[in-house]
Structures are given as structure tokens and as C-alpha cells.
Design an enzyme around this catalytic site. Structure first.
Site, PDB file in Angstrom:
ATOM      1  N   GLY A  27       0.808  -1.228   0.000  1.00 44.91           N
ATOM      2  CA  GLY A  27       0.000   0.000   0.000  1.00 44.91           C
ATOM      3  C   GLY A  27       0.838   1.273   0.000  1.00 44.91           C
ATOM      4  CB  VAL A  28       0.187   4.601   1.506  1.00 41.61           C
ATOM      5  CG1 VAL A  28       0.048   4.343   2.974  1.00 41.61           C
ATOM      6  CG2 VAL A  28       0.705   5.995   1.253  1.00 41.61           C
ATOM      7  CG  ASP A  29       4.801   0.886   4.976  1.00 43.27           C
ATOM      8  OD1 ASP A  29       5.757   1.675   4.925  1.00 43.27           O
ATOM      9  OD2 ASP A  29       4.725  -0.051   5.800  1.00 43.27           O
ATOM     10  CB  SER A  68      -6.523   2.029   9.702  1.00 40.52           C
ATOM     11  OG  SER A  68      -5.504   1.797  10.644  1.00 40.52           O
ATOM     12  CB  THR A  69      -9.271   3.357   5.007  1.00 40.64           C
ATOM     13  OG1 THR A  69      -8.335   4.012   4.125  1.00 40.64           O
ATOM     14  CG2 THR A  69      -9.637   4.287   6.138  1.00 40.64           C
ATOM     15  N   GLY A  70      -7.066   0.730   4.149  1.00 42.97           N
ATOM     16  CA  GLY A  70      -6.738  -0.190   3.057  1.00 42.97           C
ATOM     17  C   GLY A  70      -6.706  -1.599   3.604  1.00 42.97           C
ATOM     18  CB  VAL A  71      -3.803  -3.865   4.193  1.00 51.40           C
ATOM     19  CG1 VAL A  71      -3.553  -5.251   4.742  1.00 51.40           C
ATOM     20  CG2 VAL A  71      -3.187  -3.727   2.822  1.00 51.40           C
TER      21      VAL A  71
END
Ligand code: AR6
Length: 321
Positions: free
Chosen positions: A179-181, A270-273
């Protein structure tokens, strides 16, 4: 004339390695004590110090919370005196927030040591002494400061934003992920990974904590800092998820303030994975930013990766205004 007292007086305060704190003892005499420098300050309005619960000053301040703190620049004979009220805070969340590595030398039982507590000073009056004259300043009201933060919704890739700090929706390992990370680590390059490795080595059990926030440099990114916060994994909303998500936002804002950042961008943590319902998460994000007492921060960007997410933020912002 001092154009920006928060900045000028704040700089003097931040340079002092000790502070002096005054209280009235049980016989009515004023007493001055040297303290370790404040662990946290919000502009000139709030100061947080660590101290021993069993100390005379704590019982004196419980009896009479009126206090004043004094910071002096000995070289130029300038000083700032801040008078206000002290509160003794012993709740776990505050103790944890104010605790720093190495404090074990003062409190052998660690952060939960009953002899460790936090003194919060809420300032009412500020007086600055310089060149043999004194000047009084008014403390800005909360509303005046809040209204100085502008909130924007931006659709796009957070790694491209030229803000002072971007926030990374990390995991407790703090060494990257999807994700964004993944996008942030990829764009920042090896320097960020290496800094994260060092950061992790210094943490208890070599891991970060959910709801906490950790600041690093930004490698090749156009921003100055990356603030890594592991948000909560959403289970059913009954496992403290809302508080933890709010902590992720609040702690990230604190890290940015500590570096005097003027602007910060958040992804939808927190709204992805991690599966947090998007609308609820946006409400928590907006509320936490609105409630935050900023001193340096002027601009908060909610960086959404999809038009659907941006629409949620616009709706929440319009509703909560
Ligand atoms: N810019 C802005 N937002 C983005 C970008 C980007 N480049 N890429 C994705 N998003 P997620 P989480 C949005 O899953 O739920 C990672 O593996 C995305 O659309 O990245 O907190 C970590 O290592 C979504 O809205 O983070 C952790 O293990 C938002 O970023 C775990 O995922 C967050 O989605 C954290 O999960």
C-alpha cells in the site's frame, strides 16, 4: 517590537536546558525549583514536565495549583516568565506520551512507576524581560489558533507532495510493506529503509506500537520528514480501534509540531489492508485534526488515492464545519 512572540519566545524557551518552576509551600513561602526542560509545549499555552509524584512540589501544586515557570537566556540576560495553573497528570496515556528513553534512571519501575507523574502547566500570562524592560503578551485563544489550520483534500500520490511532513500508514515492524507504505519506501529509496532500521533497533522489542508515531528523514522524497504510524487493524470496532486511530493522527501531528513543521499530509490510515470503514475513519481524522492545538502547523492535507475517498472527506468536512 516582537512581531511573532510565539516564535521568538518559543526559540528562547527551546534553547534552555532547564526550566525553573515556582510554587507556594505549606507555610506560604514561594519556592523555586530547577526542572528538566519541558518534554512538550504547545505554543506558549501548555507545558509538560516530568517529576516525582512524592516530591514536595507535587503536594504543594495539588494544594495550590498557581505556578509560574521561568526560562532565562543568560548570555543576553533575557527571560520569559509564564504564569498559570498546574495539574498533576497520572493517567497512563499521558505518562506514556511524555516518557522518553532513559527515564528509567529517574523512575526505576519504568513508565508505570507510581512515583513518575507529569505536571501540565496551562499558561494565563506571559511576560518577557529584555533590555531592562518587560513586555506582557496575551495568550492566543484556542479558537484563534485552530482557525489558523487550513484543511485540504488532495487527490493523488502522497509521495509527490512538497509538504514538510508526510505520514506513512505503517505496520508495527516499521520497515515497509504494501500500500502507501510500499509506495513511500519505494520513492524514498534505501536511505529511508536504513533510517527505519536504526529507529527500530532503538525501540523496545524492536517494534513500534499501534497508535504511536515515529519520525524519520525522507530520503529522496520532496518532503522533509516521514512520520510512520501503525494504525489499528479493524476487527469489529469493539477493540479500541477508534481511540487507536485517533492516537495515530494525534501523535503524528505531535511529531510534526516537535519539528516545527508548517504542513503535513495524511493518507487514509488503516482504511486499506487494515480494513477500517472509510467514513468512520475520515470522521476520526477530521475531528482529531480540528481538536489539535497547533502552534507551528498551519496546513493539513488529507491525501486521497481515489476519487471515492476524496468525496468522503469533502462530505465529512462539510458536515463537521
Ligand atoms: N498515496 C496516497 N495514498 C495511497 C497511496 C499513495 N501512493 N497508496 C495507497 N494509498 P494501506 P493500512 C492509500 O493499505 O490500511 C501496508 O502493507 C490506499 O488507497 O496502505 O493502514 C503496511 O505496511 C488507502 O486509502 O494502509 C501495513 O502492513 C490508504 O492509502 C498495512 O498495509 C491506506 O491503505 C497498513 O494498512
Amino acid at each position: 517590537m516582537i512581531r511573532n512572540p510565539e516564535k521568538t519566545l518559543g526559540a528562547l524557551i527551546d534553547k534552555c536546558s532547564i526550566a525553573q518552576l515556582c510554587y507556594i509551600d505549606k507555610d506560604g513561602f514561594p519556592v523555586t525549583r530547577a526542572m528538566l526542560k519541558p518534554r512538550e509545549r504547545h505554543g506558549l499555552r501548555e507545558f509538560y514536565f516530568t517529576t516525582n509524584t512524592s516530591s514536595e512540589k507535587v503536594s504543594a501544586l495539588r494544594r495550590n495549583p498557581k505556578t509560574s515557570i521561568y526560562f532565562v537566556d543568560r548570555r543576553f540576560f533575557r527571560g520569559v516568565s509564564l504564569a498559570g495553573n498546574a495539574e498533576i497528570l497520572e493517567d497512563a496515556a499521558t505518562k506514556e506520551r511524555i516518557w522518553r528513553e532513559g527515564d528509567e534512571q529517574y523512575y526505576s519501575e519504568g513508565v508505570a512507576d507510581p512515583d513518575y507523574c507529569v505536571i501540565k502547566v496551562t499558561v494565563k500570562k506571559v511576560r518577557y524581560y529584555s533590555n531592562f524592560k518587560s513586555t506582557d503578551f496575551n495568550i492566543k485563544t484556542q479558537q484563534a489558533e485552530d482557525s489558523m489550520i487550513s484543511i485540504e483534500v488532495v487527490l493523488g500520490d502522497i509521495t509527490t507532495l512538497g509538504v514538510d511532513a508526510i505520514v506513512n500508514a505503517a505496520n508495527c515492524g516499521l520497515l515497509g510493506g504494501g500500500g502507501v507504505d510500499g509506495a513511500i519506501h519505494h520513492a524514498a529509496g534505501k536511505a529511508l529503509y536504513e533510517e527505519c532500521l536504526k529507529l527500530v533497533e532503538g525501540l523496545p522489542e524492536h517494534r513500534g506500537k499501534t497508535g504511536q508515531a515515529y519520525l524519520t528523514g525522507a530520503g529522496r522524497l520532496p518532503c522533509k520528514f516521514v512520520i510512520h504510524t501503525p494504525g489499528p487493524v479493524y476487527r469489529d470496532g469493539l477493540h479500541g480501534e477508534a481511540e487507536l486511530l485517533a492516537s495515530s493522527y494525534a501523535n503524528s501531528l505531535r511529531r510534526a509540531e516537535e519539528k516545527q513543521c508548517h504542513s503535513i499530509a495524511f493518507p487514509c490510515i488503516s482504511t486499506g489492508v487494515y480494513g477500517y470503514p472509510k467514513e468512520e475513519a475520515a470522521q476520526i481524522a477530521v475531528r482529531t485534526v480540528r481538536e489539535f492545538r497547533a502552534a507551528a502547523l498551519q496546513r493539513v492535507v488529507f491525501c486521497c488515492f481515489s476519487e471515492a475517498d476524496a468525496a468522503i472527506y469533502r462530505r465529512v468536512l462539510a458536515k463537521e464545519e
